[in-house]
Write a protein that holds these residues in place. Structure first.
Motif, mmCIF file in Angstrom:
data_model
loop_
_atom_site.group_PDB
_atom_site.id
_atom_site.type_symbol
_atom_site.label_atom_id
_atom_site.label_comp_id
_atom_site.label_asym_id
_atom_site.label_seq_id
_atom_site.Cartn_x
_atom_site.Cartn_y
_atom_site.Cartn_z
ATOM 1 N N ALA A 92 44.198 27.886 52.680
ATOM 2 C CA ALA A 92 44.215 29.204 53.329
ATOM 3 C C ALA A 92 43.940 30.337 52.351
ATOM 4 O O ALA A 92 44.518 31.421 52.457
ATOM 5 C CB ALA A 92 45.530 29.420 54.060
ATOM 6 N N VAL A 93 43.046 30.104 51.384
ATOM 7 C CA VAL A 93 42.580 31.176 50.517
ATOM 8 C C VAL A 93 41.146 31.518 50.916
ATOM 9 O O VAL A 93 40.431 30.683 51.476
ATOM 10 C CB VAL A 93 42.661 30.796 49.028
ATOM 11 N N PRO A 94 40.699 32.743 50.647
ATOM 12 C CA PRO A 94 39.351 33.137 51.063
ATOM 13 C C PRO A 94 38.268 32.356 50.312
ATOM 14 O O PRO A 94 38.132 32.470 49.090
ATOM 15 C CB PRO A 94 39.292 34.630 50.711
ATOM 16 N N ALA A 95 37.526 31.550 51.042
ATOM 17 C CA ALA A 95 36.389 30.805 50.507
ATOM 18 C C ALA A 95 35.329 30.744 51.599
ATOM 19 O O ALA A 95 35.671 30.550 52.765
ATOM 20 C CB ALA A 95 36.802 29.393 50.088
ATOM 21 N N PRO A 96 34.058 30.916 51.259
ATOM 22 C CA PRO A 96 33.023 30.938 52.296
ATOM 23 C C PRO A 96 32.991 29.642 53.102
ATOM 24 O O PRO A 96 33.083 28.543 52.547
ATOM 25 C CB PRO A 96 31.727 31.113 51.490
ATOM 26 N N GLY A 97 32.869 29.782 54.403
ATOM 27 C CA GLY A 97 32.730 28.617 55.250
ATOM 28 C C GLY A 97 31.345 28.004 55.108
ATOM 29 O O GLY A 97 30.349 28.711 54.952
ATOM 30 N N VAL A 98 31.281 26.682 55.136
ATOM 31 C CA VAL A 98 30.015 25.970 55.006
ATOM 32 C C VAL A 98 29.416 25.796 56.402
ATOM 33 O O VAL A 98 30.042 25.216 57.290
ATOM 34 C CB VAL A 98 30.210 24.602 54.322
ATOM 35 N N ARG A 99 28.187 26.293 56.585
ATOM 36 C CA ARG A 99 27.500 26.187 57.875
ATOM 37 C C ARG A 99 26.749 24.857 57.993
ATOM 38 O O ARG A 99 26.717 24.251 59.060
ATOM 39 C CB ARG A 99 26.506 27.333 58.044
ATOM 40 N N ALA A 100 26.100 24.444 56.902
ATOM 41 C CA ALA A 100 25.316 23.202 56.899
ATOM 42 C C ALA A 100 25.022 22.839 55.455
ATOM 43 O O ALA A 100 25.073 23.687 54.557
ATOM 44 C CB ALA A 100 24.007 23.378 57.679
ATOM 45 N N TRP A 101 24.716 21.555 55.232
ATOM 46 C CA TRP A 101 24.330 21.147 53.880
ATOM 47 C C TRP A 101 23.629 19.804 53.947
ATOM 48 O O TRP A 101 23.769 19.037 54.899
ATOM 49 C CB TRP A 101 25.536 21.088 52.951
ATOM 50 N N ASP A 102 22.819 19.542 52.906
ATOM 51 C CA ASP A 102 22.217 18.220 52.716
ATOM 52 C C ASP A 102 22.264 17.925 51.218
ATOM 53 O O ASP A 102 23.072 18.513 50.499
ATOM 54 C CB ASP A 102 20.793 18.167 53.297
ATOM 55 N N GLY A 103 21.428 17.035 50.743
ATOM 56 C CA GLY A 103 21.483 16.677 49.328
ATOM 57 C C GLY A 103 21.003 17.745 48.386
ATOM 58 O O GLY A 103 21.210 17.645 47.177
ATOM 59 N N THR A 104 20.374 18.804 48.913
ATOM 60 C CA THR A 104 19.815 19.851 48.071
ATOM 61 C C THR A 104 20.389 21.228 48.380
ATOM 62 O O THR A 104 20.731 21.983 47.468
ATOM 63 C CB THR A 104 18.284 19.901 48.235
ATOM 64 N N TRP A 105 20.516 21.559 49.661
ATOM 65 C CA TRP A 105 20.886 22.907 50.077
ATOM 66 C C TRP A 105 22.300 22.944 50.636
ATOM 67 O O TRP A 105 22.742 22.018 51.300
ATOM 68 C CB TRP A 105 19.927 23.419 51.149
ATOM 69 N N VAL A 106 22.983 24.059 50.345
ATOM 70 C CA VAL A 106 24.250 24.391 50.990
ATOM 71 C C VAL A 106 24.077 25.763 51.634
ATOM 72 O O VAL A 106 23.691 26.724 50.967
ATOM 73 C CB VAL A 106 25.421 24.426 49.987
ATOM 74 N N VAL A 107 24.344 25.845 52.932
ATOM 75 C CA VAL A 107 24.269 27.111 53.667
ATOM 76 C C VAL A 107 25.687 27.524 54.026
ATOM 77 O O VAL A 107 26.435 26.743 54.628
ATOM 78 C CB VAL A 107 23.406 26.973 54.934
ATOM 79 N N MET A 108 26.063 28.733 53.632
ATOM 80 C CA MET A 108 27.449 29.162 53.805
ATOM 81 C C MET A 108 27.505 30.608 54.287
ATOM 82 O O MET A 108 26.505 31.335 54.278
ATOM 83 C CB MET A 108 28.218 28.993 52.495
ATOM 84 N N ASP A 109 28.689 31.017 54.703
ATOM 85 C CA ASP A 109 28.894 32.386 55.158
ATOM 86 C C ASP A 109 28.558 33.375 54.045
ATOM 87 O O ASP A 109 28.849 33.131 52.862
ATOM 88 C CB ASP A 109 30.351 32.600 55.579
#
Length: 259
Positions: free
Chosen positions: A43-60
């Motif tokens: 419960a600490v502020p950390a960006p939520g992960v929207r999607a990811w694969d072996g190369t890309w991480v998409v986050m808030d």
């Protein structure tokens, strides 16, 4: 829009804004996603992960804001809560193969922090630095490892660490909170996160540590142990960036021995 090397702000079709980060080494994306989720569980502020694969991480996306004393105090309380969430063992983490910056990091569990810290967080990077010829006088660091039981302070249970907590991995946000990004998450000693936060400078650091200490009192003598805990990030920087950090590493080892 590029906001850093391999980091981009992306406008979605619905008008939402996200951050896309590209990784180049196997396992880096998985380790980042696991680390962010591990922080969020506390419960600490950390960006939520929207999607990811072996190369890309998409986050808030996190809207930046000022680094004020009130936000710094909130960061101290959030770090105390994060650490109190704990881990099953020193070295336990969301992934075994992890990364600190661009340096590989193994999360190998152990039950005794001083021995674990020497074996898995200090000596592997010291050997790399010596083999590369970057550190030519390993004696002070080796002496710290030999005496680490007496230098480590009172025993503490495994804390849930961010693991790479320099100020660049703290996003001072418009919502009045400090968000944590790019973790090298693992179970460790809570003083390690605080020592790393002090290493390269942090706005209102005294406020951060005072709020932390009020929420979760630190053990007597913690300030004298800062150089001990800084050996890990300094050795990683020595391996990645060279001789300037080698000198700082040896100085920190000598300070730890003199504490």
């Amino acid at each position: 829009m590029a906001i850093g090397a391999d980091v981009f702000e992306v406008d979605l079709a619905d008008g939402d804004l996200v951050v896309a980060k590209r990784h180049h080494r196997p396992g880096q994306a998985e380790a980042e996603v696991g680390g962010l989720q591990w922080l969020a569980e506390a419960a600490v502020p950390a960006p939520g992960v929207r999607a990811w694969d072996g190369t890309w991480v998409v986050m808030d996306q996190v809207e930046p804001g000022p680094a004020t004393p009130d936000v710094a105090a909130g960061l101290g309380r959030d770090l105390a809560r994060l650490h109190a969430a704990g881990a099953d063992a020193f070295g336990q983490g969301p992934t075994v193969d992890a990364w600190i910056g661009q340096a590989p990091m193994r999360n190998v569990p152990g039950s005794d922090w001083p021995r674990w810290f020497a074996e898995h967080r200090v000596l592997p990077y010291l050997r790399q630095a010596v083999d590369a010829g970057t550190i030519t006088d390993p004696g002070p660091v080796e002496a710290v490892c030999e005496r680490i039981d007496e230098l480590a302070g009172p025993p503490e249970p495994p804390a849930r660490l961010h693991g790479d907590l320099w100020n660049g991995n703290v996003l001072w946000a418009a919502d009045g909170r400090a968000w944590l990004i790019d973790p090298a998450a693992h179970g460790g000693h809570r003083e390690t996160d605080l020592a790393m936060l002090a290493l390269f400078g942090c706005p209102h650091l005294d406020t951060v540590t005072a709020a932390y200490d009020e929420h979760s009192p630190l053990a007597h003598g913690w300030r004298a142990r800062v150089p001990l805990h800084q050996l890990f990030p300094l050795l990683v920087h020595t391996v990645l960036f060279g001789a300037g950090y080698a000198r700082q590493t040896v100085s920190a080892a000598r300070a730890a021995l003199a504490a």
